[in-house]
Write a protein that holds these residues in place. Structure first.
Motif, PDB file in Angstrom:
ATOM      1  N   UNK A 113       0.824  -1.207   0.000  1.00 34.28           N
ATOM      2  CA  UNK A 113       0.000   0.000   0.000  1.00 34.28           C
ATOM      3  C   UNK A 113       0.857   1.255   0.000  1.00 34.28           C
ATOM      4  N   UNK A 117       1.157   3.731  -3.363  1.00 35.38           N
ATOM      5  CA  UNK A 117       0.745   5.131  -3.329  1.00 35.38           C
ATOM      6  C   UNK A 117       1.936   6.044  -3.632  1.00 35.38           C
ATOM      7  N   UNK A 120       2.492   6.375  -7.188  1.00 34.91           N
ATOM      8  CA  UNK A 120       1.555   7.172  -7.973  1.00 34.91           C
ATOM      9  C   UNK A 120       0.148   6.621  -8.056  1.00 34.91           C
ATOM     10  N   UNK A 121      -0.159   5.533  -7.365  1.00 33.80           N
ATOM     11  CA  UNK A 121      -1.516   4.999  -7.384  1.00 33.80           C
ATOM     12  C   UNK A 121      -2.324   5.591  -6.236  1.00 33.80           C
ATOM     13  N   UNK A 122      -3.631   5.648  -6.410  1.00 37.74           N
ATOM     14  CA  UNK A 122      -4.478   5.992  -5.272  1.00 37.74           C
ATOM     15  C   UNK A 122      -4.752   4.706  -4.487  1.00 37.74           C
ATOM     16  N   UNK A 123      -5.295   4.852  -3.295  1.00 41.53           N
ATOM     17  CA  UNK A 123      -5.574   3.666  -2.484  1.00 41.53           C
ATOM     18  C   UNK A 123      -6.536   2.727  -3.210  1.00 41.53           C
ATOM     19  N   UNK A 124      -7.500   3.331  -3.896  1.00 44.03           N
ATOM     20  CA  UNK A 124      -8.462   2.489  -4.611  1.00 44.03           C
ATOM     21  C   UNK A 124      -7.770   1.663  -5.690  1.00 44.03           C
ATOM     22  N   UNK A 129      -5.783  -3.609  -7.538  1.00 40.29           N
ATOM     23  CA  UNK A 129      -4.695  -4.382  -8.133  1.00 40.29           C
ATOM     24  C   UNK A 129      -3.998  -5.286  -7.143  1.00 40.29           C
TER      25      UNK A 129
END
Lengths: 446, 266
Positions: A113, A117, A120-124, A129
């Motif tokens: 997690x 993040x 560059x990913x959001x938590x969703x 994924x």
């Protein structure tokens, strides 16, 4: 086709400090502020320009310290260049420092997690994924154990799995493909091929020549922060490998020094010869300390040729201009088939230019007494390099078409030829001139 | 491929959702890490200020009594507020140096790092607030309407501390003994802040100088809204806001300028 990455005249200066440079305020106060000043500065990257079209893979090769990682970092927006610009079109993903944000005391799940993040990913995104990431890393059984209980290979697998789930449009990869066992490496390579197939533009730094050859469309060769050569993957990688195995790298020491070079002139102006649409860093690059001002393909009588008939003599005339004195330049002529196969690769190493200096205007001609390539569409590239192939002064790529008719061979690596150096060239024996040249001469005699 | 063609650097123009998530994950990481391997866990957040309360009460409530009414509640207010300030700055030295790989991550918003540090310590402050309210209840101090001023004071302290945190984090990148120097300075400011005494104990001629320290206003402000049941004086609030704002702007400016060199210095 649009460009995903546009790099223009990128330069980065580094400072070398005294070994006893104070790292604490106490030392700084006690030891005098003098020692805070850098000892010397050097260019980590010097005037590098190139573009990467969408969906292309650009490989970068070069020795350690040649500026590869610096280049990737600057493109990633980490650190600030001293001059030049980087333009990117698309979401950037990076495999530079694997496992950024990882902490040994957190579990694999928690680390996924944080790293996801940070990458560059959001938590969703990460939630969506998560299963895919864990499956890719093959760590389903251990995902709730603390990271410190993982082996190094397991940690790298997890880090890589997170990184490839970012879905970048531009991907920067720095020497991270040697992660895990062979099976996992294959999986990573497949993943990268997959990215490419989906239109992701990739910058790939690797010491593994075969890997770069396999994955890259084009390759950039850096040396001492300068662009030596840029072109088709096979050509540049082979040249680089030859160069390294010839041990020429040692001979080129001192590339790193910030030499007192003039700033390169704007590449598109002041160009008198009728060269078609020359575009900086696309089909032309180099420092322009020596400029190639004209290239002509002529037949045995010296008349320009529209179409070459196999089996006849061919001359490639290169006009150049060197505003300042240049020691031992190397001229090179490449002949490509239009599918990028190298058919002929000749240069002036071993001619009198090796120990000469040039200044002002001159002409170098490659005279092929008989040239026997079989009919087809070919291109001639010409280039001029600094001593020992240190970097390119000027290189013209894909600018001079050479249609050939008649019967002949597929490749013609060593046709009967000689070089003519003429028309105003002031080639002098080096021994009477500058010290370094003299030393060279002596070394060669011994 | 997902994602719209964003302008570079992608994530700096990224959505608030992303920044929120990043913030949340980094704070979560800090919180988990601080207590991961300890038996008492988050209880340390409470034990530390309680121990300090015990010590200071012993000295200034029993041995050398200062004669301040409701002294335990008075003391604990000061200890919590100053503790938040002190811990934030202490951890801020590591905000950049301790996150090397994040600083080197393309597109990572470095500006967020000191914010995470100060916020993590704010959470500890908030977690200890119930104990303070218990003490107020025990001392039979009524909660009045003035308590609505509490968030304002917390926000002010956050901004002021953040400004200093930016400066401390920047300085520590260059001089790695900043944390030792800071420890000495924080000891000094502990006595320059009315943690265990009344601000009125400072001689009259030094009062103006003394009150320029925003921590004086802040600690006294908590006591005003919680213990004395009054709002902080408006004029003084405005001046402190200006000072805190100036510190924050200066800190941000210095941090931004220096952050371009962080990668090279780490």
């Amino acid at each position: 086709m649009t460009d995903a990455i546009i790099v223009q005249n990128l330069s980065k200066r580094f400072r070398r400090y005294r070994p006893d440079r104070p790292w604490t305020l106490q030392e700084a106060v006690l030891g005098g502020l003098r020692r805070l000043r850098p000892l010397e500065e050097f260019w980590g990257l010097r005037d590098v320009s190139f573009t990467v079209p969408v969906g292309h893979v650009l490989g970068i090769v070069g020795a350690n310290g040649s500026g590869k990682s610096t280049l990737l970092r600057l493109i990633g927006g980490v650190g600030r260049p001293d001059s030049g610009t980087v333009k990117l079109n698309g979401r950037i993903g990076a495999l530079l420092d694997l496992g950024a944000g990882f902490h040994p005391d957190l579990t694999g799940r928690e680390n996924v997690f944080v790293a996801g993040v940070v990458a560059g990913l959001t938590r969703r995104d990460v939630v969506e994924r998560f299963d895919s990431i864990v499956a890719f890393a093959e760590l389903e059984a251990f995902i709730d154990d603390p990271l410190r209980t993982y082996s190094t290979g397991m940690q790298m697998r997890l880090a890589f799995a997170v990184a490839v789930h970012v879905d970048p449009e531009i991907l920067l990869i720095d020497e991270v493909l040697s992660v895990g066992d062979l099976g996992f490496q294959r999986k990573c390579l497949d993943r990268i091929a997959d990215f490419k197939a989906h239109g992701c533009s990739i910058l790939l730094v690797s010491h593994e020549a075969s890997l770069v050859r396999e994955l890259a469309d084009e390759v950039l060769w850096l040396n001492g922060g300068r662009l030596v050569l840029r072109g088709k993957a096979a050509v540049v990688v082979d040249k680089y490998v030859d160069h390294v195995s010839a041990g020429a790298v040692q001979a080129g020491e001192g590339w790193n020094q910030a030499s007192p070079l003039p700033a390169p002139a704007p590449i598109s102006t002041g160009h008198s010869s009728p060269v078609p649409k020359m575009i900086a860093s696309e089909n032309r690059f180099g420092s322009l300390e020596l400029e190639i001002t004209g290239v002509r393909l002529v037949n045995g009588e010296g008349r320009p040729i529209d179409e070459f008939r196999s089996g006849n003599p061919l001359r490639v005339e290169i006009d150049f201009r060197a505003p300042r004195r240049i020691l031992a330049p190397i001229f090179q002529v490449y002949i490509f088939r239009d599918d990028d196969m190298v058919c002929c690769d000749l240069n002036t190493e071993g001619t009198e230019l090796k120990a000469a200096q040039v200044e002002g205007s001159g002409r170098v001609s490659l005279c092929l007494e008989r040239f026997d390539l079989k009919g087809g569409r070919y291109y001639v590239d010409v280039g001029c390099y600094a001593q020992n192939w240190a970097y390119a002064y000027d290189y013209h790529s894909d600018l001079y078409p050479l249609p050939i008719t008649g019967e002949g061979v597929e490749t013609h690596p060593d046709p009967p030829h000689h070089w003519e150096i003429s028309a105003g060239l002031r080639a002098r024996p080096a021994v009477s001139e500058l010290q370094p040249a003299g030393r060279r001469r002596i070394w060669r005699l011994v | 491929m997902t994602g719209l063609p964003a302008t570079w650097p992608g994530r700096r123009t990224a959505s608030l959702v992303y920044v929120r998530d990043l913030f949340r994950e980094l704070i979560g990481r800090d919180m988990k890490l601080r207590y991961k391997r300890s038996v008492a866990g988050v209880a340390w957040t409470l034990l530390n200020p309680l121990a300090e309360l015990g010590i200071l009460f012993l000295i200034f409530g029993v041995v050398l009594p200062l004669d301040i009414p409701d002294y335990p509640a008075f003391l604990f207010t000061g200890i919590l507020a100053y503790g938040w300030f002190q811990n934030s700055l202490h951890f801020a030295t590591n905000a950049v140096v301790g996150n090397r790989e994040l600083v080197r991550q393309p597109g990572f918003p470095i500006l967020i790092l000191p914010v995470v540090t100060v916020s993590t310590n704010l959470i500890h402050f908030l977690l200890a607030l119930p104990i303070l309210f218990a003490l107020l209840f025990y001392s039979r101090i009524p909660i009045t309407w003035a308590v609505i001023g509490l968030p304002l004071i917390i926000v002010l302290q956050f901004l002021f501390t953040l400004g200093l945190a930016y400066l401390v984090a920047t300085f520590h990148v260059r001089f790695r003994d900043t944390q030792y120097l800071l420890r000495v300075l924080l000891q000094l400011t502990f006595y320059l802040t009315p943690v265990f005494y009344e601000p009125t104990a400072i001689p009259e001629r030094y009062q103006i100088l003394y009150r320029l320290n925003p921590m004086v206003f802040l600690v006294d402000g908590y006591r005003a809204v919680l213990i004395r049941g009054e709002f902080p004086r408006p004029g003084y609030t405005v001046i402190t806001t200006l000072v805190a704002g100036a510190v924050l702007l200066a800190g941000l400016h210095v941090f931004r300028l220096a952050s371009q060199r962080f990668v090279d210095e780490l």
